[in-house]
Each structure stands twice: as C-alpha cells, then as structure tokens.
Design a protein around this motif. Sequence first.
Motif, mmCIF file in Angstrom:
data_model
loop_
_atom_site.group_PDB
_atom_site.id
_atom_site.type_symbol
_atom_site.label_atom_id
_atom_site.label_comp_id
_atom_site.label_asym_id
_atom_site.label_seq_id
_atom_site.Cartn_x
_atom_site.Cartn_y
_atom_site.Cartn_z
ATOM 1 N N VAL A 1 -3.520 8.334 0.072
ATOM 2 C CA VAL A 1 -3.001 8.072 -1.272
ATOM 3 C C VAL A 1 -3.582 6.760 -1.778
ATOM 4 N N ARG B 1 -5.283 11.741 -2.673
ATOM 5 C CA ARG B 1 -4.271 11.880 -3.726
ATOM 6 C C ARG B 1 -4.244 10.595 -4.547
ATOM 7 N N VAL C 1 -2.594 8.343 -7.456
ATOM 8 C CA VAL C 1 -1.278 8.185 -8.083
ATOM 9 C C VAL C 1 -1.316 7.020 -9.068
ATOM 10 N N VAL D 1 3.167 9.374 -12.120
ATOM 11 C CA VAL D 1 4.536 9.326 -11.622
ATOM 12 C C VAL D 1 5.349 8.350 -12.473
ATOM 13 N N LEU E 1 4.909 4.367 -4.741
ATOM 14 C CA LEU E 1 4.020 4.354 -3.578
ATOM 15 C C LEU E 1 4.797 4.316 -2.273
ATOM 16 N N ARG F 1 7.601 5.925 -1.806
ATOM 17 C CA ARG F 1 7.946 7.328 -1.609
ATOM 18 C C ARG F 1 6.738 8.128 -1.154
ATOM 19 N N GLU F 2 5.583 7.880 -1.758
ATOM 20 C CA GLU F 2 4.359 8.572 -1.353
ATOM 21 C C GLU F 2 4.012 8.287 0.103
ATOM 22 N N SER F 3 4.327 7.079 0.570
ATOM 23 C CA SER F 3 3.955 6.681 1.932
ATOM 24 C C SER F 3 4.676 7.494 2.997
ATOM 25 N N ALA G 1 2.032 10.452 3.728
ATOM 26 C CA ALA G 1 0.623 10.089 3.575
ATOM 27 C C ALA G 1 0.064 9.579 4.899
ATOM 28 N N VAL H 1 -1.841 4.509 2.547
ATOM 29 C CA VAL H 1 -1.836 4.208 1.119
ATOM 30 C C VAL H 1 -2.804 3.061 0.886
#
Length: 291
Positions: free
Chosen positions: A6, A34, A36, A87, A95, A97-99, A102, A105
């Motif tokens: 990410v 990905r 973001v 987002v 980020l 939440r994305e982590s 993933a 990041v």
Amino acid sequence: MELPIVVGVDGSEGSLRALDWAAGEASRSALPLRIVHASLWERYEGVRPTFDTGRPAEQVLAEHLTASAEERARLLHATVRVGAEVVPESAVSALERESGRAAMVVLGSRGRGRIAGMLLGSVSLGLAGRSHCPVVVIPAAGPGVRPEPGRVVVGIGDSGRPTAAARFAFARAAARGGELVAVRAWRCPARETSGRRPPTESPVDTYRRRAERHLDDILAVLDATGSGAVVSRHVVQGPAHQVLIEAAAGAELLVVGVHRSDGRPRPHLGPVNHAVLHYASCPVAVVPDIR
C-alpha cells in the motif's frame, strides 16, 4: 491471499517518490500495489484548498490524483497489478486501517501541509507508531551517495531471537539478490573501565565479544532459512542511532523494529527510531514486533 503493498499519495513530490519506490518493490516481490489517497489528508496537515467550490471539486481532484498515480505506476512497471482508491478519512486513520491487510505501507517523509518543511511529517511519524505492518518512509531528498544495489541494513537489538524487523530485512535483501548488513551497536559503561581490570581481558573486549556472540546467534537462525542472501556482520562501538545512520549511507533500505508487548500501537517510537527516521539518507522501514 496475497497482501498488497500500500502506498499513500497526496500529490506532493514526496508521495511521488514513495509511489515509485513502492511500485518497484511490488514488481520485485510480485505483489499487487494498492494506491490510497485519504481525502482529508490536507485538512489533517492543516492546509485549506486554494479554491472553495465544495465537495464535488475535492472529489474530482482526488480522483484525478489517484488516476494519475495509477497510470504512473503502470508505466514504470507494466507487470504490476495496480489498484487505487480514494478514502474519505484522515491519512493516519486510513493508512492504519490499510496496514491491517497489507504486506507493507509506503509513504513519503513529508506531505503538502504547513509542516512540509519539517524533517518528518505528522502522517509519517503517526503511522510508524500505529501500523500493524512494516511502514517504509521515503526520504524527501535523494541520498548523498549512490546506493549499492541490493544493500539492506538492519539493526540488531537485545532480543534473544530474530525479530520481525530482522526477518523482514532478510527477506528484502533476498528479494533483491543483494546483501544484508546486520549491525550490532554496543557500548561499555564508563564505570566498567575504571578501577581494577581483569588480567586476561578488558571490559571493552568483554562487551565487544558479547555483542559479536549475540549477533552470530541471531544470524545463525536467520541463515537457516536458506534464502541465499549474502550476510555481513558489523559490530560497532557507539550510540545505536549514530551507528545505524552511518551504516545506512549507500544502502537501499534501513530496517529498524518497534516492540509492542501487548500488540497495541505506541505513540512513542523511541529515540533510535526517531533519529533514523529524521536523518537516515535512505528509505527506512519501521517493523512492528508484536508478541
């Protein structure tokens, strides 16, 4: 399930550097990328848009930014699977939440906000303490010396086992077909060097030998994976942050760890991690070690 790399983008030069690095890492690791963009990123950094036409304009701008980033990544590495999303959250919240899903990041060290002149932006610093996966922070300026291809440096601390940071560094060096430089900094307390000394060995020699044995023990476990990465050992007397920053000169990546005994995010990364994030000339990966 393959976890993506990410990368957070905000249209700044720093985020473009992060995008390029992340795309290269995705290509090297055969992982999806990905992209973001947190639509509240600028507000988080304390910036107001130069025009005020309402939400539709912000949305158009955000979608254009992610589309441009997606196209850039595909042009750089045509084989990488790329996806992008806008987002509607603050950068750190999005980020973080994305982590949780993933492989890592990636983001630039500075954003577009009023604090962009600082050595380290609030998003980079905030996420490094909260992420559930490794966070790679790309410095704002290029290294002073040309990086040696594939050279990855990792700091080895006091843990009696290979940490998540050590394993991450080993994997990154192996993926590059490069060299893992394992660094163990040590210091002999001043009180140990005063007074009567043993006749066979000085306290300085004793501390150095302990550091060498500790590093050998950790690397013996890592080498057992049989990845084929070349490993070199650096046992250096001095403050850990200084030793790591100097060792990272000419490296493609410096890896450090952050310990979380209860698995919870920590706002404080410790003085060593703070120093390398601010002053290392190469990208820095902060890897959580959760027990």
